[in-house]
Design an enzyme around this catalytic site. Structure first.
Site, PDB file in Angstrom:
ATOM      1  N   HIS A 120       0.863  -1.176   0.000  1.00 11.44           N
ATOM      2  CA  HIS A 120       0.000   0.000   0.000  1.00 11.44           C
ATOM      3  C   HIS A 120       0.904   1.232   0.000  1.00 11.44           C
ATOM      4  CE1 HIS A 120      -2.820   2.982   1.682  1.00 11.44           C
ATOM      5  NE2 HIS A 120      -3.809   2.156   1.407  1.00 11.44           N
ATOM      6  N   ASP A 197       3.217  -3.949   8.268  1.00 13.33           N
ATOM      7  CA  ASP A 197       1.976  -3.198   8.053  1.00 13.33           C
ATOM      8  C   ASP A 197       0.826  -4.180   8.200  1.00 13.33           C
ATOM      9  OD1 ASP A 197      -0.231  -1.837   7.160  1.00 13.33           O
ATOM     10  OD2 ASP A 197       0.612  -1.263   5.222  1.00 13.33           O
ATOM     11  N   GLN A 200      -4.492  -4.616   7.256  1.00 17.14           N
ATOM     12  CA  GLN A 200      -5.474  -5.629   6.858  1.00 17.14           C
ATOM     13  C   GLN A 200      -5.373  -6.876   7.725  1.00 17.14           C
ATOM     14  OE1 GLN A 200      -7.851  -5.050   4.652  1.00 17.14           O
ATOM     15  NE2 GLN A 200      -7.042  -3.082   3.996  1.00 17.14           N
ATOM     16  N   LYS A 223     -10.198   0.095  10.455  1.00 27.65           N
ATOM     17  CA  LYS A 223     -10.372  -1.162   9.728  1.00 27.65           C
ATOM     18  C   LYS A 223     -10.697  -2.322  10.683  1.00 27.65           C
ATOM     19  CE  LYS A 223      -7.168   0.259   6.081  1.00 27.65           C
ATOM     20  NZ  LYS A 223      -8.148   0.590   5.022  1.00 27.65           N
ATOM     21  N   CYS A 359      -4.753   2.329  -3.745  1.00 29.66           N
ATOM     22  CA  CYS A 359      -3.541   2.878  -3.106  1.00 29.66           C
ATOM     23  C   CYS A 359      -2.353   1.937  -3.265  1.00 29.66           C
ATOM     24  CB  CYS A 359      -3.789   3.189  -1.637  1.00 29.66           C
ATOM     25  SG  CYS A 359      -5.010   4.490  -1.368  1.00 29.66           S
TER      26      CYS A 359
END
Length: 401
Positions: A120, A197, A200, A223, A359
């Site tokens: 991303h 990261d 998600q 999220k 993104c």
């Protein structure tokens, strides 16, 4: 056969969207919120908002207690060794920028930063810009045919000049879990710091940062069924000590005069100014709600819906699924149909999905695509949501072909 969601009624916005004839299938962008979060926000604002840490009055003491209790809840959610390893930011993007600026002084010209080809923008651009500022080499780890980082090539590219490895846990475009265990172990052996990261990945399943063995782990509240404007940066205690302060102001100061100042260590040293107090308290309430659910039932429900989604897409002529999605979402393109055109027709029929580059422009360019449609699932979705999507997709394709 109809597959209900046992938790659908816990999210009042889903019923409101249904009354508007909207089917929400964009949870990878942001999730709907449980009633528990709405109640926590209402309680904080309705019973006396106050700033944290500095006030000596009762409202300030209560706000500080609730704020720090949320820090404890996040630490427990991630199985961090100490709640002081949890820094609150304004989102995953904010946390990743904090790391890029906070670690900048540790780099010399010619050092390397490794990222993957599926990142991303939030986990690409801070490192890209750091590389430009410090004359570093940005190494891009390639993917295999399934949409996962090619482990054999990655292990060769991560070497003694690598100072940071920054990779996603779960791809926001391809829905693929990345081989973090081997990547992180190899990077550690090379002396590199590791950044995950988890924007998600943290949403799906339980993740133990001590077992994972990363130096830093970041995610966004919104999220994870929590409020917007809140992010989490977990850092190993030794890794946090390597960060230079990057934002300055109230709260993070120990002592200050006109010509010099000293600053607090983590976490408060990296929480300059008034933090998103209500949001942090709300995230704590969301984690309480999620912790009350049957984890296995949630995973089974999401997996079953995901397989339903993949089967339905595969059954439609001309539809190509990107990568080999393993969880939560699927991105696809349709032969001879522009993604914006089908997205427009889906929107007209009340189907909320995401279209475009998600993104991740370099990833889509590498696939030879301008964009794709992404369908993403939350624990509140049911099989009727997918059936409405498939019906709308079929109708849209009939019009465009």
């Amino acid at each position: 056969m109809f597959q209900p969601s046992p938790w659908r009624a816990d999210f009042p916005a889903i019923a409101a969207l249904q009354r508007q004839h909207q089917t929400y299938l964009d949870s990878a962008a942001t999730t709907q919120k449980p009633q528990a979060l709405l109640d926590a926000l209402s309680h904080y604002y309705g019973h006396g908002a106050a700033n944290v840490h500095r006030a000596q009055h009762l409202p300030g003491a209560l706000a500080t207690q609730a704020f720090e209790t949320s820090r404890d809840k996040v630490a427990a959610w991630l199985n961090a060794a100490d709640s002081r390893q949890i820094v609150f930011t304004h989102g995953a993007t904010s946390a990743l920028n904090l790391l890029a600026y906070g670690l900048e002084q540790r780099f010399e010209a010619g050092d390397e930063i490794a990222v993957s080809a599926l990142e991303h923008h939030a986990n690409l651009l801070p490192w890209q810009q750091l590389a430009q500022r410090r004359n570093l080499r940005l190494v891009v780890l390639p993917l295999d045919g399934h949409g996962r980082i090619d482990l054999d090539q990655a292990l060769q590219l991560i070497g003694p000049r690598t100072r940071v490895l920054a990779v996603s846990q779960l791809s926001n475009v391809l829905g693929t879990w990345q081989p973090l265990s081997a990547l992180l172990a190899h990077a550690r052996a090379q002396g590199a710091l590791t950044v995950v990261d988890a924007a998600q990945g943290v949403v799906h399943g339980c993740h133990d940062v001590q077992q994972l063995g990363c130096d830093f782990y970041v995610f966004s509240s919104h999220k994870l069924y929590g409020p917007e404007g809140v992010g989490v940066l977990y850092g190993r205690s030794q890794a946090l000590q390597l960060l230079r302060h990057w934002q300055f102001g109230g709260e993070m100061v120990q002592l200050a005069d006109y010509h010099s100042a000293s600053f607090r260590p983590a976490p408060l040293g990296f929480e300059a100014g008034t933090p998103p107090i209500a949001g942090v308290i709300g995230l704590g309430a969301t984690l309480d709600y999620l912790a009350s659910l049957d984890t296995q039932a949630v995973e089974t429900h999401e997996s079953s819906l995901h397989q339903h989604l993949l089967r339905g897409l595969a059954d439609r002529d001309g539809v190509r699924i990107l990568g080999t999605p393993q969880a939560a979402l699927a991105s696809f393109v349709i032969e001879g149909v522009h993604n914006a055109d089908i997205a427009h027709l889906l929107t007209e029929q009340g189907i909320a999905v995401r279209a475009g580059h998600h993104c991740a422009m370099p990833l889509l360019k590498g696939l030879g695509l301008e964009g794709a449609i992404r369908v993403s699932l939350g624990l509140y979705n049911d099989s009727d949501d997918l059936q409405r999507f498939f019906d709308a997709l079929d109708q849209g394709l009939e019009l465009l072909r």
